[in-house]
Design a protein around this motif. Sequence first.
Motif, mmCIF file in Angstrom:
data_model
loop_
_atom_site.group_PDB
_atom_site.id
_atom_site.type_symbol
_atom_site.label_atom_id
_atom_site.label_comp_id
_atom_site.label_asym_id
_atom_site.label_seq_id
_atom_site.Cartn_x
_atom_site.Cartn_y
_atom_site.Cartn_z
ATOM 1 N N VAL A 1 44.112 20.481 17.541
ATOM 2 C CA VAL A 1 44.498 20.518 18.959
ATOM 3 C C VAL A 1 43.936 21.760 19.644
ATOM 4 C CG1 VAL A 1 46.446 20.755 20.551
ATOM 5 C CG2 VAL A 1 46.576 19.129 18.663
ATOM 6 N N LYS A 2 44.024 22.913 18.959
ATOM 7 C CA LYS A 2 43.503 24.157 19.528
ATOM 8 C C LYS A 2 41.997 24.080 19.754
ATOM 9 C CE LYS A 2 47.078 27.232 17.685
ATOM 10 N NZ LYS A 2 47.377 28.333 16.733
ATOM 11 N N LYS A 3 41.283 23.491 18.775
ATOM 12 C CA LYS A 3 39.830 23.350 18.909
ATOM 13 C C LYS A 3 39.479 22.443 20.077
ATOM 14 C CE LYS A 3 38.673 24.179 14.042
ATOM 15 N NZ LYS A 3 38.166 23.571 12.780
ATOM 16 N N LEU A 4 40.223 21.343 20.207
ATOM 17 C CA LEU A 4 39.984 20.415 21.309
ATOM 18 C C LEU A 4 40.262 21.078 22.656
ATOM 19 C CD1 LEU A 4 41.497 17.103 19.874
ATOM 20 C CD2 LEU A 4 39.087 17.613 20.265
ATOM 21 N N GLN A 5 41.334 21.879 22.691
ATOM 22 C CA GLN A 5 41.663 22.596 23.920
ATOM 23 C C GLN A 5 40.571 23.595 24.276
ATOM 24 O OE1 GLN A 5 45.528 24.176 22.854
ATOM 25 N NE2 GLN A 5 46.592 22.556 23.954
ATOM 26 N N GLN A 6 40.027 24.289 23.257
ATOM 27 C CA GLN A 6 38.958 25.257 23.489
ATOM 28 C C GLN A 6 37.693 24.560 23.968
ATOM 29 O OE1 GLN A 6 39.193 28.509 23.516
ATOM 30 N NE2 GLN A 6 37.031 28.798 24.000
ATOM 31 N N LEU B 1 34.006 23.127 28.266
ATOM 32 C CA LEU B 1 33.365 22.065 29.042
ATOM 33 C C LEU B 1 33.660 22.215 30.527
ATOM 34 C CD1 LEU B 1 31.749 19.432 29.067
ATOM 35 C CD2 LEU B 1 33.889 18.189 28.693
ATOM 36 N N ARG B 2 34.931 22.543 30.839
ATOM 37 C CA ARG B 2 35.306 22.749 32.242
ATOM 38 C C ARG B 2 34.560 23.941 32.840
ATOM 39 N NH1 ARG B 2 41.871 21.942 31.715
ATOM 40 N NH2 ARG B 2 41.879 19.652 31.766
ATOM 41 N N ASN B 3 34.488 25.024 32.060
ATOM 42 C CA ASN B 3 33.771 26.214 32.543
ATOM 43 C C ASN B 3 32.299 25.906 32.770
ATOM 44 O OD1 ASN B 3 36.088 27.759 32.424
ATOM 45 N ND2 ASN B 3 35.679 28.552 30.382
#
Length: 236
Positions: free
Chosen positions: A131-136, A141-143
Amino acid sequence: MCDSDIELLSDMEVCEKVLGHIMSHRYAFPFLKPVDYVALNIPDYPNIITNPMDLSSVKKKLESFEYVEAQQFIADMDLIFQNAKTYNPPNSDVHTMAQILQKLFHEKIRPISMPHARVDTKLYNNLLDTVKKLQQELKELRNSKEKEKTKEENTAYKAEKCKLSADIHKLPGPELAVVVKIIQEKNADLLNDEEIEIDIGALDCETQRTLQQYVREYNEDAERDEVKKKRKRRKP
């Protein structure tokens, strides 16, 4: 308390909060401490209630980690109220208080009132890492998209400024004087009295939009005039 039971840690925190809520209730006072049957002059109490329990004893067991699982805590809380209803007749105050508190307790403890499986620590940690990796990755991606969007906006803005500058320099003298007047009204400090130099990039957005509108309207008028002239020349 077992480290491998992740959900149990959460359950114990819930139990602690629910116990505090019950102990602070206005009807909790008969159940806060062990029943003193000598002081209350009820010598038959230990014969009827063979397994006494009270809120302070539950609190002590909870704080000393004597409960292995939440169901043990729930059982002791139910025991308190069941003892009170067993010894005191249905129409008595203590019996009514016990009913009210027991109902309130089960409403508060409902999220963990059903038994559930233990959670494997390794599996839980692996899921957390994923989950943490996906969030990162999502954050990166957003940045990246924001940077790309900013880059595109800057490119478009620069192209827009270059076009405006070119269009202004194509204007004849009278129209160029109008442009100077527009700039003077909002950005007088950007014009040199000795030589007129217009730096489009130094203008604020509002002035640039005003100039764009003026140039666009001038060009539209000029195109219409040109069309009229062509039509007149075609007439015999």
